[in-house]
Design an enzyme around this catalytic site. Structure first.
Site, mmCIF file in Angstrom:
data_model
loop_
_atom_site.group_PDB
_atom_site.id
_atom_site.type_symbol
_atom_site.label_atom_id
_atom_site.label_comp_id
_atom_site.label_asym_id
_atom_site.label_seq_id
_atom_site.Cartn_x
_atom_site.Cartn_y
_atom_site.Cartn_z
ATOM 1 N N PHE A 11 0.873 -1.101 0.021
ATOM 2 C CA PHE A 11 -0.013 0.128 -0.019
ATOM 3 C C PHE A 11 0.895 1.258 0.059
ATOM 4 O O PHE A 11 0.907 2.377 -0.820
ATOM 5 C CB PHE A 11 -0.965 -0.045 1.305
ATOM 6 N N ILE A 12 1.529 1.500 0.922
ATOM 7 C CA ILE A 12 2.301 2.585 1.154
ATOM 8 C C ILE A 12 3.552 2.497 -0.077
ATOM 9 O O ILE A 12 3.817 3.794 -0.731
ATOM 10 C CB ILE A 12 3.095 2.829 2.487
ATOM 11 N N THR A 123 6.615 3.252 12.302
ATOM 12 C CA THR A 123 5.095 3.738 12.669
ATOM 13 C C THR A 123 5.019 4.308 13.897
ATOM 14 O O THR A 123 5.676 3.952 14.977
ATOM 15 C CB THR A 123 4.338 2.405 12.808
ATOM 16 N N ASP A 124 4.220 4.888 14.366
ATOM 17 C CA ASP A 124 3.720 5.404 15.614
ATOM 18 C C ASP A 124 3.458 4.614 16.817
ATOM 19 O O ASP A 124 3.451 4.768 17.807
ATOM 20 C CB ASP A 124 2.594 6.590 15.666
ATOM 21 N N GLU A 125 2.920 3.210 16.154
ATOM 22 C CA GLU A 125 2.873 2.373 17.111
ATOM 23 C C GLU A 125 3.744 1.988 18.146
ATOM 24 O O GLU A 125 3.521 1.107 19.229
ATOM 25 C CB GLU A 125 1.978 1.092 16.288
ATOM 26 N N TYR A 147 2.986 -6.822 16.472
ATOM 27 C CA TYR A 147 3.463 -6.215 15.077
ATOM 28 C C TYR A 147 4.240 -4.998 15.821
ATOM 29 O O TYR A 147 5.387 -4.762 15.249
ATOM 30 C CB TYR A 147 2.127 -5.533 14.450
ATOM 31 N N LYS A 151 8.154 -3.793 14.763
ATOM 32 C CA LYS A 151 8.726 -2.609 14.291
ATOM 33 C C LYS A 151 9.653 -1.802 15.258
ATOM 34 O O LYS A 151 10.632 -1.137 14.813
ATOM 35 C CB LYS A 151 7.426 -1.435 13.910
ATOM 36 N N ASN A 177 -2.261 5.266 8.096
ATOM 37 C CA ASN A 177 -2.478 5.642 6.584
ATOM 38 C C ASN A 177 -3.824 5.161 6.060
ATOM 39 O O ASN A 177 -4.292 4.059 6.673
ATOM 40 C CB ASN A 177 -1.101 5.181 5.692
ATOM 41 N N LYS A 186 -7.612 -3.680 6.699
ATOM 42 C CA LYS A 186 -7.509 -2.441 7.593
ATOM 43 C C LYS A 186 -8.678 -1.678 7.882
ATOM 44 O O LYS A 186 -9.485 -1.841 6.754
ATOM 45 C CB LYS A 186 -6.620 -1.587 6.967
ATOM 46 N N ASN A 246 -12.894 5.994 16.680
ATOM 47 C CA ASN A 246 -13.071 4.999 15.548
ATOM 48 C C ASN A 246 -14.677 5.302 15.493
ATOM 49 O O ASN A 246 -15.219 5.401 14.335
ATOM 50 C CB ASN A 246 -13.020 3.912 15.891
HETATM 51 P P1 TYD Z 1 -6.223 -0.997 11.778
HETATM 52 O O1 TYD Z 1 -6.574 -0.338 10.294
HETATM 53 O O2 TYD Z 1 -6.214 -2.096 12.078
HETATM 54 O O3 TYD Z 1 -4.870 -0.078 12.138
HETATM 55 P P2 TYD Z 1 -4.196 -0.068 13.416
HETATM 56 O O4 TYD Z 1 -4.760 -1.073 14.376
HETATM 57 O O5 TYD Z 1 -2.803 -0.337 13.136
HETATM 58 O O6 TYD Z 1 -4.287 1.426 14.387
HETATM 59 O O7 TYD Z 1 -7.227 -0.176 12.772
HETATM 60 C C1 TYD Z 1 -7.696 1.260 12.946
HETATM 61 C C2 TYD Z 1 -8.632 1.201 14.380
HETATM 62 O O8 TYD Z 1 -9.841 0.692 13.942
HETATM 63 C C3 TYD Z 1 -8.000 0.524 15.396
HETATM 64 O O9 TYD Z 1 -8.261 1.348 16.540
HETATM 65 C C4 TYD Z 1 -8.898 -0.784 15.346
HETATM 66 C C5 TYD Z 1 -10.269 -0.378 14.854
HETATM 67 N N1 TYD Z 1 -10.646 -1.633 14.230
HETATM 68 C C6 TYD Z 1 -12.095 -2.001 14.175
HETATM 69 O O10 TYD Z 1 -12.582 -1.460 15.104
HETATM 70 N N2 TYD Z 1 -12.456 -3.139 13.403
HETATM 71 C C7 TYD Z 1 -12.030 -3.771 12.585
HETATM 72 O O11 TYD Z 1 -12.454 -4.590 12.157
HETATM 73 C C8 TYD Z 1 -10.546 -3.241 12.270
HETATM 74 C C9 TYD Z 1 -9.547 -4.254 11.429
HETATM 75 C C10 TYD Z 1 -10.162 -2.077 13.275
#
Ligand code: TYD
Length: 339
Positions: A11-12, A123-125, A147, A151, A177, A186, A246
């Site tokens: 993706f990136i 990543t910021d994670e 994960y 990183k 992203n 994602k 979210n």
């Molecule tokens: P994600 O895209 O997996 O990125 P990251 O966990 O690396 O931040 O998730 C983004 C946010 O969305 C995260 O708080 C988890 C939430 N999420 C859901 O609520 N439901 C889902 O099915 C997924 C994949 C993520």
């Protein structure tokens, strides 16, 4: 300049390659990519026949392949990684191998071949959850998911090569992203594509987790800037243009797509789910970085892209690998919805 990009079918990486080749005529790009489940030649189908671009299929943890791919390259932008937190919870082994060992193999080759820049895309994670304030580059790393831990480990290996060997390494730490060509596991592409199919979006826990949303084209612009003007040995945070929880994200996309409320299902939370990420980006701003896209504009563009490009994501979601992952990840959760 001849640039090695790892993970350029992801993706990136694919957005970065497209951005760079559109901006720089004299550039040559070698893309080293293993074509895992998330690496897709269709992501760069528009470059077919462009003599400035070459894909080498191979694993970044394999020294011989890396040596060959890097030969004659002036700089490296290392995007290749296993990136999905939920998958790392199901099985962490490939995360450690690719993200940590792969980075070490690349760094060793970069030393031997004396590349002038090595940008390690992180990543910021790695900072873990930040209840308040914003993470700065010198903050302690407290990764929570396998994960994020992989990183953080690779960030530290990259840093150690700068300190010990004087390697011209720059680390970037980007926030979440979004945009075209993101694999539909994602949150955002999953939400949009599920809704286009009339399926629910599984929202983890209370939905109050905060993420800082970065449009992938802005990320590509930031990587270009850091490659050109970043200082070797330094770390740069690359934040988004809008931080929100979210629930807000879901509401915005629901509004854009005209989706009824019952297509959001509250499901069991992700174990170890980080509550909030937020970045202080003053170092990147001091290099001259400004976002080119407002969040609402980028989100609209993204929704339109997935709506228009169903021939891109439908085959991915139909595939056996995706289906098996989806069942494993979501069936138990969707059966036991949280009300
Ligand atoms: P994600 O895209 O997996 O990125 P990251 O966990 O690396 O931040 O998730 C983004 C946010 O969305 C995260 O708080 C988890 C939430 N999420 C859901 O609520 N439901 C889902 O099915 C997924 C994949 C993520």
């Amino acid at each position: 300049m001849r640039l090695l990009v790892t993970g350029g079918l992801g993706f990136i990486g694919s957005n970065f390659i497209r951005h760079m080749l559109s901006k720089r005529r004299g550039l040559r790009v070698v893309n080293l990519d293993a074509r895992t489940y998330a690496g897709n030649p269709a992501n760069l189908a528009d470059l077919a026949g462009d003599p400035r671009y070459r894909w080498i299929r191979g694993d970044i943890a394999d020294p011989r392949t890396v040596e060959r791919a890097m030969a004659g390259c002036d700089a490296v932008v290392h995007c290749a990684a296993e990136t999905h937190v939920d998958r790392s919870i199901l099985d962490a082994s490939v995360f450690l191998r690719t993200n940590v060992i792969g980075t070490q193999v690349l760094l060793d080759a970069a030393l031997r071949q004396r590349v002038s820049r090595f940008v390690h895309v992180s990543t910021d994670e790695v900072y873990g959850s930040v209840p308040r304030g914003r993470s700065r580059e010198e903050d302690r790393l407290k990764p929570n998911s396998p994960y994020a831990a992989s990183k953080a480990a690779s960030d530290l290996v990259a840093r150690s090569y700068a300190v010990t060997h004087g390697a011209p390494v720059i680390v970037t730490r980007a926030s979440n992203n979004f945009g075209p060509y993101q694999y539909p596991e994602k949150a955002l592409p999953l939400m949009i594509t599920n809704w286009l199919d009339g399926l629910p979006f599984p929202l983890y826990g209370d939905g109050l987790q905060v993420r800082d949303w970065l449009y992938v084209v802005d990320h590509a612009r930031a990587l270009e800037l850091v490659l050109e003007k970043g200082k070797p040995g330094e770390i740069y945070n690359v934040g988004g243009s809008h931080g929100c929880d979210n629930l807000e994200l879901v509401e915005r996309v629901r509004g854009l797509m005209g989706i009824p409320k019952d297509l959001v299902r509250r499901v069991a939370d992700r174990p170890g789910h980080d509550r909030r990420y937020a970045l202080d980006c003053s170092k990147l701003r001091a290099l001259g970085f400004r976002h080119a896209y407002a969040f609402s504009e980028a989100l609209e563009k993204t929704v339109s892209w997935y709506r228009a490009r169903q021939q891109w994501w439908r085959p991915l979601k139909k595939g056996g690998g995706y289906q098996a992952y989806y069942r494993k990840q979501y069936s138990p959760r969707l059966k036991a919805e949280v009300r």
